[in-house]
Design a protein around this motif. Structure first.
Motif, PDB file in Angstrom:
ATOM      1  N   TYR A 114      13.723   5.716  -0.408  1.00 12.67           N
ATOM      2  CA  TYR A 114      14.001   4.943   0.802  1.00 12.67           C
ATOM      3  C   TYR A 114      13.339   3.569   0.738  1.00 12.67           C
ATOM      4  O   TYR A 114      13.978   2.540   1.038  1.00 12.67           O
ATOM      5  N   LEU A 115      12.064   3.520   0.336  1.00 14.25           N
ATOM      6  CA  LEU A 115      11.346   2.245   0.290  1.00 14.25           C
ATOM      7  C   LEU A 115      11.919   1.320  -0.778  1.00 14.25           C
ATOM      8  O   LEU A 115      12.020   0.101  -0.568  1.00 14.25           O
ATOM      9  N   ILE A 116      12.299   1.876  -1.914  1.00 13.11           N
ATOM     10  CA  ILE A 116      12.904   1.049  -2.960  1.00 13.11           C
ATOM     11  C   ILE A 116      14.222   0.457  -2.476  1.00 13.11           C
ATOM     12  O   ILE A 116      14.507  -0.735  -2.682  1.00 13.11           O
ATOM     13  N   GLN A 117      15.036   1.264  -1.813  1.00 12.37           N
ATOM     14  CA  GLN A 117      16.311   0.768  -1.283  1.00 12.37           C
ATOM     15  C   GLN A 117      16.097  -0.329  -0.256  1.00 12.37           C
ATOM     16  O   GLN A 117      16.795  -1.357  -0.264  1.00 12.37           O
ATOM     17  N   ARG A 118      15.118  -0.149   0.625  1.00 14.28           N
ATOM     18  CA  ARG A 118      14.826  -1.184   1.622  1.00 14.28           C
ATOM     19  C   ARG A 118      14.285  -2.446   0.969  1.00 14.28           C
ATOM     20  O   ARG A 118      14.609  -3.569   1.371  1.00 14.28           O
ATOM     21  N   ALA A 119      13.433  -2.261  -0.044  1.00 15.00           N
ATOM     22  CA  ALA A 119      12.860  -3.419  -0.736  1.00 15.00           C
ATOM     23  C   ALA A 119      13.938  -4.243  -1.417  1.00 15.00           C
ATOM     24  O   ALA A 119      13.852  -5.472  -1.485  1.00 15.00           O
ATOM     25  N   LEU A 120      14.978  -3.584  -1.905  1.00 17.74           N
ATOM     26  CA  LEU A 120      16.074  -4.301  -2.573  1.00 17.74           C
ATOM     27  C   LEU A 120      16.919  -5.093  -1.591  1.00 17.74           C
ATOM     28  O   LEU A 120      17.678  -5.976  -1.996  1.00 17.74           O
ATOM     29  N   ARG A 121      16.764  -4.800  -0.303  1.00 14.84           N
ATOM     30  CA  ARG A 121      17.570  -5.495   0.703  1.00 14.84           C
ATOM     31  C   ARG A 121      16.861  -6.732   1.264  1.00 14.84           C
ATOM     32  O   ARG A 121      17.448  -7.807   1.323  1.00 14.84           O
ATOM     33  N   ARG A 122      15.606  -6.604   1.681  1.00 15.38           N
ATOM     34  CA  ARG A 122      14.981  -7.783   2.277  1.00 15.38           C
ATOM     35  C   ARG A 122      13.471  -7.859   2.100  1.00 15.38           C
ATOM     36  O   ARG A 122      12.917  -8.929   1.936  1.00 15.38           O
ATOM     37  N   ILE A 123      12.776  -6.738   2.144  1.00 17.29           N
ATOM     38  CA  ILE A 123      11.318  -6.755   2.226  1.00 17.29           C
ATOM     39  C   ILE A 123      10.663  -6.610   0.855  1.00 17.29           C
ATOM     40  O   ILE A 123       9.520  -6.180   0.741  1.00 17.29           O
ATOM     41  N   GLY A 124      11.398  -6.993  -0.194  1.00 17.53           N
ATOM     42  CA  GLY A 124      10.925  -6.789  -1.557  1.00 17.53           C
ATOM     43  C   GLY A 124       9.636  -7.519  -1.883  1.00 17.53           C
ATOM     44  O   GLY A 124       8.802  -7.009  -2.637  1.00 17.53           O
ATOM     45  N   HIS A 125       9.458  -8.734  -1.352  1.00 21.05           N
ATOM     46  CA  HIS A 125       8.248  -9.507  -1.662  1.00 21.05           C
ATOM     47  C   HIS A 125       7.004  -8.745  -1.249  1.00 21.05           C
ATOM     48  O   HIS A 125       6.057  -8.589  -2.031  1.00 21.05           O
ATOM     49  N   PHE A 126       6.989  -8.240  -0.017  1.00 24.15           N
ATOM     50  CA  PHE A 126       5.817  -7.516   0.468  1.00 24.15           C
ATOM     51  C   PHE A 126       5.666  -6.182  -0.257  1.00 24.15           C
ATOM     52  O   PHE A 126       4.550  -5.773  -0.598  1.00 24.15           O
ATOM     53  N   PHE A 127       6.777  -5.500  -0.487  1.00 21.05           N
ATOM     54  CA  PHE A 127       6.730  -4.216  -1.179  1.00 21.05           C
ATOM     55  C   PHE A 127       6.138  -4.392  -2.576  1.00 21.05           C
ATOM     56  O   PHE A 127       5.293  -3.594  -3.012  1.00 21.05           O
ATOM     57  N   PHE A 128       6.561  -5.434  -3.280  1.00 23.09           N
ATOM     58  CA  PHE A 128       6.057  -5.691  -4.627  1.00 23.09           C
ATOM     59  C   PHE A 128       4.545  -5.811  -4.631  1.00 23.09           C
ATOM     60  O   PHE A 128       3.859  -5.148  -5.422  1.00 23.09           O
ATOM     61  N   GLN A 143      -0.425   5.735 -11.967  1.00 22.18           N
ATOM     62  CA  GLN A 143       0.820   6.104 -12.643  1.00 22.18           C
ATOM     63  C   GLN A 143       1.986   6.176 -11.667  1.00 22.18           C
ATOM     64  O   GLN A 143       3.073   5.646 -11.935  1.00 22.18           O
ATOM     65  N   ARG A 144       1.762   6.824 -10.528  1.00 24.81           N
ATOM     66  CA  ARG A 144       2.849   6.950  -9.545  1.00 24.81           C
ATOM     67  C   ARG A 144       3.297   5.585  -9.053  1.00 24.81           C
ATOM     68  O   ARG A 144       4.495   5.292  -8.982  1.00 24.81           O
ATOM     69  N   MET A 145       2.343   4.729  -8.696  1.00 26.95           N
ATOM     70  CA  MET A 145       2.693   3.416  -8.171  1.00 26.95           C
ATOM     71  C   MET A 145       3.395   2.569  -9.233  1.00 26.95           C
ATOM     72  O   MET A 145       4.309   1.800  -8.931  1.00 26.95           O
ATOM     73  N   ALA A 146       2.970   2.717 -10.490  1.00 29.73           N
ATOM     74  CA  ALA A 146       3.608   1.966 -11.567  1.00 29.73           C
ATOM     75  C   ALA A 146       5.052   2.409 -11.765  1.00 29.73           C
ATOM     76  O   ALA A 146       5.945   1.576 -11.996  1.00 29.73           O
ATOM     77  N   VAL A 147       5.304   3.711 -11.685  1.00 24.57           N
ATOM     78  CA  VAL A 147       6.666   4.221 -11.826  1.00 24.57           C
ATOM     79  C   VAL A 147       7.557   3.692 -10.706  1.00 24.57           C
ATOM     80  O   VAL A 147       8.696   3.271 -10.935  1.00 24.57           O
ATOM     81  N   ILE A 148       7.049   3.711  -9.487  1.00 23.35           N
ATOM     82  CA  ILE A 148       7.823   3.236  -8.328  1.00 23.35           C
ATOM     83  C   ILE A 148       8.070   1.732  -8.434  1.00 23.35           C
ATOM     84  O   ILE A 148       9.178   1.251  -8.159  1.00 23.35           O
ATOM     85  N   LEU A 149       7.046   0.995  -8.864  1.00 25.48           N
ATOM     86  CA  LEU A 149       7.206  -0.453  -9.021  1.00 25.48           C
ATOM     87  C   LEU A 149       8.240  -0.763 -10.098  1.00 25.48           C
ATOM     88  O   LEU A 149       9.078  -1.658  -9.928  1.00 25.48           O
ATOM     89  N   GLU A 150       8.200  -0.017 -11.197  1.00 31.23           N
ATOM     90  CA  GLU A 150       9.176  -0.232 -12.268  1.00 31.23           C
ATOM     91  C   GLU A 150      10.596   0.055 -11.779  1.00 31.23           C
ATOM     92  O   GLU A 150      11.537  -0.695 -12.089  1.00 31.23           O
ATOM     93  N   ALA A 151      10.757   1.122 -11.000  1.00 24.37           N
ATOM     94  CA  ALA A 151      12.081   1.462 -10.472  1.00 24.37           C
ATOM     95  C   ALA A 151      12.619   0.340  -9.592  1.00 24.37           C
ATOM     96  O   ALA A 151      13.809   0.004  -9.640  1.00 24.37           O
TER      97      ALA A 151
END
Length: 500
Positions: A114-128, A143-151
């Motif tokens: 859900y967060l990755i999908q939302r980040a791809l729409r508008r809030i990506g800067h803050f999510f990154f 490790q978990r955060m790196a995997v999510i960031l890579e996705a």
């Protein structure tokens, strides 16, 4: 079979209707479930499958994402509720949602997707940056955060990746500058070239001015040329800090944003200034500079030096020199002072001296630097330096026309505004407590156990009636009036100790 199907459908419809009424009690109900009994769990999953996510309050959905509820179906229901939120509301809770990724049972979860999908729409800067700072500063969950960031980066496009690359390079360059300054000038507060562009910051194009601020951590004051715009030519100002964990400041500022939205829903605008603040790595981050503002200490120094800490009219005279429209200025001061008195009391913000309380030329009071929260205050020789519940000094009261305890229309308006603001926050106490509880795995020293939330509950007077809660806060105002001299004395000591 038709009869069974009809009865089942009637049960479904009745449950959906009643779910509206019992939604707020869902977390309590789920906490009392025997999750080791397979049949009980199957029944619970069936019930949750009937629940309309839209009937859940947001604070309930956030609570269901806490570490108390590891069940995947429960968490899926909570995420379903968040899907209907507009991007601005998601951004309002993004800090907690990123932290909540740590308690998901698997890397690949409904919340992560859900967060990755939302980040791809508008809030990506803050999510990154929220996720990247956890990669840099949180080894256990790296490790978990790196995997999510890579996705996220795999889907955000090359243009966005290029932008992030430039941002990371700029942060790394500034960090190098900050560390060099600390090594070269361990006992000095300013570079010889203070105010001019640093030779070290060659990657941060557009930098107009820079200086080292007079503070223990030697933060960098940086002003950049704005992008060409027909509406604004004001330089972009930031303070870059190396050596401080800004995640606690981020939490307080984000909570101020939530508080402001609660008040504004009831048409109560208290002129808060929740300036920007972001952690970009382990003990690294940036803070937005608020223009046309000065610390209370600077105001007092300009009206008599350190002894002006005891001068009740110093702030009033400074405001009058800055803004001739005195009535508008005082009105803005009363509202903002009320907002921050309530907010700092509810959040238990300590270390309130005159260098971390500021005021704009237009009379807008605001607080900065939130190193102590939830009732934790600085002590000297075992004695608390702060005795008043919040900052309401004689010079603040003087601006409101409260002279020697006399009547004042502005002071009465201040009391009424405080009462209204406090009771509105109290009606949303569950949301505020949940926002803090979701930050327990952040690593913030003053927020590391469920017991730390006791201060919030006591400050909001959860167990009292509304009338008792209102009287409680009005008594705190009276207490501040009586203890105003102790705040002035503390400020004087701070100014004397800070003479360079």
């Amino acid at each position: 079979m038709d009869m069974i199907w009809t009865m089942r459908r009637q049960t479904d419809l009745r449950f959906r209707e009643e779910s509206v009424q019992y939604g707020s009690n869902l977390p309590h109900f789920l906490r009392n479930i025997n999750w080791l009994d397979r049949r009980v769990v199957e029944d619970v999953h069936w019930l949750l499958g009937l629940w309309d996510p839209g009937e859940l309050d947001v604070h309930v959905a956030l609570e269901l994402l806490s570490m108390d509820f590891p069940d995947e179906i429960v968490r899926k229901l909570a995420v379903k509720r968040l899907e209907s939120l507009p991007n601005d509301d998601v951004l309002k809770y993004l800090l907690q949602l990123v932290q909540t990724l740590k308690v998901e049972p698997y890397h690949d979860s409904f919340l992560a997707r859900y967060l990755i999908q939302r980040a791809l729409r508008r809030i990506g800067h803050f999510f990154f940056w929220y996720v990247r700072s956890e990669v840099a500063g949180c080894p256990y969950f790296r490790q978990r955060m790196a995997v999510i960031l890579e996705a996220y980066l795999l889907g955000c496009g090359q243009a966005m990746i290029n932008s992030f690359t430039q941002q990371v390079q700029a942060v790394e360059a500034l960090q190098e500058v900050a560390m060099i300054i600390k090594r070269l000038y361990p006992d000095k507060t300013d570079l010889p070239s203070s105010g001019r562009r640093s030779n070290y910051v060659n990657i941060s194009c557009g930098l107009d001015k820079c200086k080292v601020m007079a503070s223990k951590k030697k933060p960098l004051w940086l002003e950049f040329s704005p992008m060409p715009s027909p509406t604004s030519s004001t330089p972009v100002g930031i303070i870059f800090k190396e050596g401080d964990d800004l995640r606690q400041d981020m939490l307080v500022i984000q909570t101020l944003v939530v508080m402001e939205s609660i008040w504004q829903e009831q048409s109560l605008d208290l002129n808060l200034i929740p300036y920007g603040c972001i952690s970009t790595g382990h003990n690294i981050g940036m803070i937005e500079i608020v223009r046309n503002a000065a610390t209370i200490a600077a105001v007092q120094r300009s009206h008599g030096g350190t002894t002006a800490a005891f001068r009740n009219d110093a702030l009033f005279e400074w405001l009058r020199s800055k803004c001739p429209l005195q009535e508008i200025t005082v009105e803005r001061f009363v509202k903002s002072c009320a907002g921050y008195c309530v907010a700092t009391y509810v959040l238990g913000i300590g270390d309130r001296h005159n260098d971390n309380i500021m005021i704009t030329d237009q009379g807008n009071l605001f607080h900065i630097d939130f190193g102590h929260i939830l009732g934790n205050r600085k002590h000297f020789l075992g004695v608390s330096r702060e005795r008043a519940p919040f900052v309401l000094t004689p010079d603040f009261l003087y601006v409101m026309g409260r002279l020697r305890g006399g009547n004042s229309l502005y002071f009465q308006r201040f009391r009424d505004t405080c009462s209204q603001a406090y009771l509105l926050l109290r009606s949303h106490s569950r949301l505020l407590v949940t926002l803090f509880s979701l930050m327990l795995l952040t690593g913030i020293p003053e927020l590391s156990a469920a017991e730390d939330m006791r201060y919030l509950r006591e400050a909001l007077q959860e167990d009292q009636t509304e009338a008792e809660a209102k009287e409680h806060f009005l008594q705190r105002i009276t207490e501040c009036e009586h203890l105003g001299w102790t705040v002035q004395a503390n400020w004087w000591i701070h100014m004397v100790a800070g003479i360079r």
